[in-house]
Design an enzyme around this catalytic site. Structure first.
Site, short mmCIF file in Angstrom:
data_model
loop_
_atom_site.label_atom_id
_atom_site.label_comp_id
_atom_site.label_asym_id
_atom_site.label_seq_id
_atom_site.Cartn_x
_atom_site.Cartn_y
_atom_site.Cartn_z
N LYS A 45 -10.48 29.55 -13.64
CA LYS A 45 -10.10 29.99 -15.09
C LYS A 45 -11.35 29.25 -15.98
O LYS A 45 -11.71 27.95 -15.77
CB LYS A 45 -8.77 29.25 -15.77
CG LYS A 45 -8.59 29.35 -17.20
CD LYS A 45 -8.18 30.77 -17.61
CE LYS A 45 -8.00 30.81 -19.09
NZ LYS A 45 -7.88 31.97 -19.60
N MET A 71 -5.26 35.45 -24.88
CA MET A 71 -4.44 33.92 -24.36
C MET A 71 -5.24 32.80 -24.97
O MET A 71 -4.29 31.74 -25.34
CB MET A 71 -4.89 33.89 -23.00
CG MET A 71 -4.57 35.11 -22.22
SD MET A 71 -2.65 35.33 -22.28
CE MET A 71 -2.10 33.87 -21.07
N ASN A 124 -19.49 31.62 -19.71
CA ASN A 124 -18.74 32.57 -20.36
C ASN A 124 -19.19 32.74 -21.87
O ASN A 124 -18.88 31.86 -22.46
CB ASN A 124 -17.26 32.51 -20.34
CG ASN A 124 -16.34 33.58 -20.92
OD1 ASN A 124 -16.85 34.41 -21.43
ND2 ASN A 124 -15.05 33.29 -20.39
N CYS A 127 -15.88 35.22 -24.79
CA CYS A 127 -14.04 35.07 -25.05
C CYS A 127 -14.01 35.50 -26.23
O CYS A 127 -14.43 35.04 -27.45
CB CYS A 127 -13.63 33.70 -24.88
SG CYS A 127 -11.85 33.52 -25.17
N GLY A 268 -9.06 41.54 -12.29
CA GLY A 268 -8.42 40.83 -13.46
C GLY A 268 -6.99 41.38 -13.80
O GLY A 268 -6.05 41.12 -13.17
C1 DHB Z 1 -9.76 34.59 -22.58
C2 DHB Z 1 -10.51 33.60 -21.73
C3 DHB Z 1 -11.72 34.06 -21.26
O1 DHB Z 1 -12.43 33.27 -20.46
C4 DHB Z 1 -12.22 35.17 -21.53
O2 DHB Z 1 -13.36 35.78 -20.98
C5 DHB Z 1 -11.54 36.11 -22.37
C6 DHB Z 1 -10.28 35.75 -23.08
C7 DHB Z 1 -8.59 33.83 -23.18
O3 DHB Z 1 -7.99 32.81 -22.57
O4 DHB Z 1 -8.13 34.25 -24.18
#
Ligand code: DHB
Length: 308
Positions: A45, A71, A124, A127, A268
């Site tokens: 994660k 999230m 990442n 997000c 996913g």
């Molecule tokens: C979320 C987390 C991520 O790593 C992502 O790429 C997109 C959304 C999240 O937790 O909302």
């Protein structure tokens, strides 16, 4: 049948990965993936510097052919996942990190650089679910500046997780920047950011954070994912591999991702819906398609999408 893939100098016995996000937040989740013989490698994660609770609930909702979620990066913090990937595992690990700011990205990458971890790291840049923060990968100047800073000190294998782009020229511009760096891979695509679903009975959105705006995932985003995989494969240098992510529900979807140029694929939303059994089912479905077409290895058709 050969279903192997390679990213940097890391070999994967089969092409299936979990997508960073679902069912990969705790050591229990990660151990399950690690033990699943149909999973080629495990992505953690996305970690922030410190543990986070994430956004208020409800923050995830099933749609007719996918999902909407916000999230907000609930996770145990970088040290937890770094400790995990530093243990001995039977398959490759990918450490995913997602700073709330670029300063956080740099700080976490410095920690990884100073650690004994030698495997793949994925930054990442996409997000969509942190209120008040834009996705850095939509800001090409910011992305270029960040990569310039990173590669001054970061000497370990590094890939990026990118958002979907909706204009081929954006992909040309992005790939031109990425091609200047020794990146191992890109994971494409992240959620399609800032969708909205409305419940007409309650006359409200279906998730609470950000007034209902959330990332779209699942089968509904497959065409967007395929387009990004195909276009990036045409523009990126060959050493930057692609982890095709987005919209995979069947073996046929996996086949399409590979045809468009994916080296590996990540699951996913469908993993969230179906659990670990999805990897066995997809392997079976993919192998059946390959058998019917007379292909023995992914290399027989990877990136070989034909034109009409
Ligand atoms: C979320 C987390 C991520 O790593 C992502 O790429 C997109 C959304 C999240 O937790 O909302």
């Amino acid at each position: 049948m050969d279903l192997s893939g390679q990213i940097g100098n890391q070999k994967f016995n089969n092409i299936f990965l979990n997508a960073a996000g679902l069912r990969c937040s705790t050591t229990k989740d990660l151990n399950k993936l690690s033990k699943n013989p149909y999973v080629g490698g495990v992505i953690t994660k996305s970690a922030t510097i410190k543990p986070r609770q994430g956004n208020p609930k409800p923050r995830c909702y099933g749609l007719p052919d996918g999902s909407i979620n916000s999230m907000g990066l609930p996770n145990r913090g970088l040290q937890y996942y770094l400790n995990y990937v530093l243990q001995n595992h039977q398959k490759p690990m990918i450490l995913s990190i997602a700073g709330i700011s670029t300063a956080d990205d740099l700080k976490m990458l410095k920690t990884v650089q100073q650690s004994n971890y030698k495997g793949l790291t994925e930054l990442n840049l996409s997000c969509p679910n942190i209120a008040g923060h834009t996705q850095i990968a939509y800001d090409f100047r910011g992305t270029a500046e960040l990569l310039e800073c990173i590669f001054k000190f970061f000497k370990k294998p590094l890939g990026l997780k990118l958002p979907p782009y909706f204009d081929l020229d954006s992909i040309h511009q992005c790939a031109k920047i990425l091609n200047q760096y020794p990146l191992t891979h890109v994971s494409i695509i992240n959620f399609v950011g800032n969708g909205l679903w409305v419940n007409i009975n309650t006359e409200s959105p279906v998730i609470k954070p950000k007034g209902g705006f959330g990332g779209l995932g699942g089968h509904m985003i497959l065409p967007i994912a395929l387009a990004n995989v195909r276009a990036f494969r045409q523009d990126l240098k060959s050493t930057i591999k692609i982890i095709g992510t987005g919209g995979i529900k069947t073996g046929a979807d996996v086949f399409a991702h590979i045809l468009c140029g994916a080296e590996m694929v990540a699951i996913g939303t469908q993993f969230g819906i179906e659990g670990g059994h999805v990897y066995k089912r997809l392997t079976k479905e993919l192998k059946r398609i390959m058998l019917n077409k007379g292909y023995n290895s992914l290399a027989d058709f990877r990136g070989e999408l034909k034109t009409l």
